[in-house]
Design an enzyme around this catalytic site. Structure first.
Site, short mmCIF file in Angstrom:
data_model
loop_
_atom_site.label_atom_id
_atom_site.label_comp_id
_atom_site.label_asym_id
_atom_site.label_seq_id
_atom_site.Cartn_x
_atom_site.Cartn_y
_atom_site.Cartn_z
N HIS A 171 5.64 7.84 41.31
CA HIS A 171 4.49 7.27 41.01
C HIS A 171 3.32 8.33 40.58
O HIS A 171 3.76 9.58 40.79
CB HIS A 171 3.86 6.54 42.29
CG HIS A 171 3.80 7.14 43.39
ND1 HIS A 171 3.11 8.21 43.67
CD2 HIS A 171 4.53 7.12 44.62
CE1 HIS A 171 3.07 8.73 45.24
NE2 HIS A 171 3.99 7.99 45.58
P1 TYD Z 1 4.03 6.03 49.37
O1 TYD Z 1 3.03 6.77 48.93
O2 TYD Z 1 4.41 5.10 48.41
O3 TYD Z 1 5.32 7.12 49.56
P2 TYD Z 1 6.06 7.84 48.53
O4 TYD Z 1 5.29 8.21 47.63
O5 TYD Z 1 7.10 8.65 49.30
O6 TYD Z 1 7.19 6.57 48.34
O7 TYD Z 1 3.68 5.29 50.77
C1 TYD Z 1 4.85 4.50 51.54
C2 TYD Z 1 3.99 3.64 52.43
O8 TYD Z 1 3.18 4.32 53.37
C3 TYD Z 1 3.05 2.60 51.55
O9 TYD Z 1 3.30 1.39 52.25
C4 TYD Z 1 1.79 3.09 51.88
C5 TYD Z 1 1.75 3.90 53.09
N1 TYD Z 1 1.02 4.56 53.31
C6 TYD Z 1 -0.25 4.89 53.94
O10 TYD Z 1 -0.36 3.73 54.79
N2 TYD Z 1 -1.04 6.10 54.19
C7 TYD Z 1 -0.74 6.94 53.53
O11 TYD Z 1 -1.43 8.15 53.81
C8 TYD Z 1 0.57 7.27 52.69
C9 TYD Z 1 0.91 8.38 51.81
C10 TYD Z 1 1.37 6.03 52.69
#
Ligand code: TYD
Length: 127
Positions: free
Chosen positions: A45
């Site tokens: 993303h």
């Molecule tokens: P995401 O940023 O999509 O992870 P990645 O980029 O590694 O795939 O986040 C995964 C999940 O964690 C999503 O449901 C949002 C949550 N999250 C938070 O609540 N706070 C945060 O600071 C981050 C980075 C993620």
């Protein structure tokens, strides 16, 4: 890639990060990714506003960055190097080694509305 200070010491080395000085933003949030099963990918993303700085505190992994025109893979495997990810860049993390630990410093609070999850939308956004 930004090389961080290293204070070598026979008792064990020490590195540190100061906001603005070593990385070009104020740190609002810190999170870390760990216990990644073999072959899994994280990220995939872009952020509209959030900037990040990624450090492999332990082990190794690759970060693939894509500005909509070209794609480059950065291998992180030293705790005294980090990768600065500006806003508006597609990023994916992959090839995590066993027991790797990714530290991520972020410039904004978590905000799902800041994410671009669709690569086609991202391409249009950077245009
Ligand atoms: P995401 O940023 O999509 O992870 P990645 O980029 O590694 O795939 O986040 C995964 C999940 O964690 C999503 O449901 C949002 C949550 N999250 C938070 O609540 N706070 C945060 O600071 C981050 C980075 C993620």
């Amino acid at each position: 890639m930004i090389k961080l200070p290293v204070i070598p010491d026979e008792r064990g080395n020490l590195s540190f990060i100061e906001e603005i000085k070593h990385i070009p933003f104020e740190i609002i949030r810190t999170y870390w990714i760990y216990d990644v099963p073999g072959g899994e990918k994280r990220g995939g993303h872009a952020y509209k506003e959030n900037q990040e700085f990624i450090v492999a505190l332990s082990g190794s992994f690759d970060v693939v960055l894509d500005d909509g025109k070209s794609r480059k893979t950065f291998s992180l495997n030293r705790s005294y190097y980090g990768l600065y990810v500006p806003k508006g860049i597609w990023r994916q993390m992959e090839n995590f080694s066993t027991n790797s630990l990714a530290l991520i410093l972020a410039s904004t609070n978590f905000d799902e509305a800041d994410y671009i999850y669709d690569y086609k939308l991202f391409k249009n956004y950077v245009k």
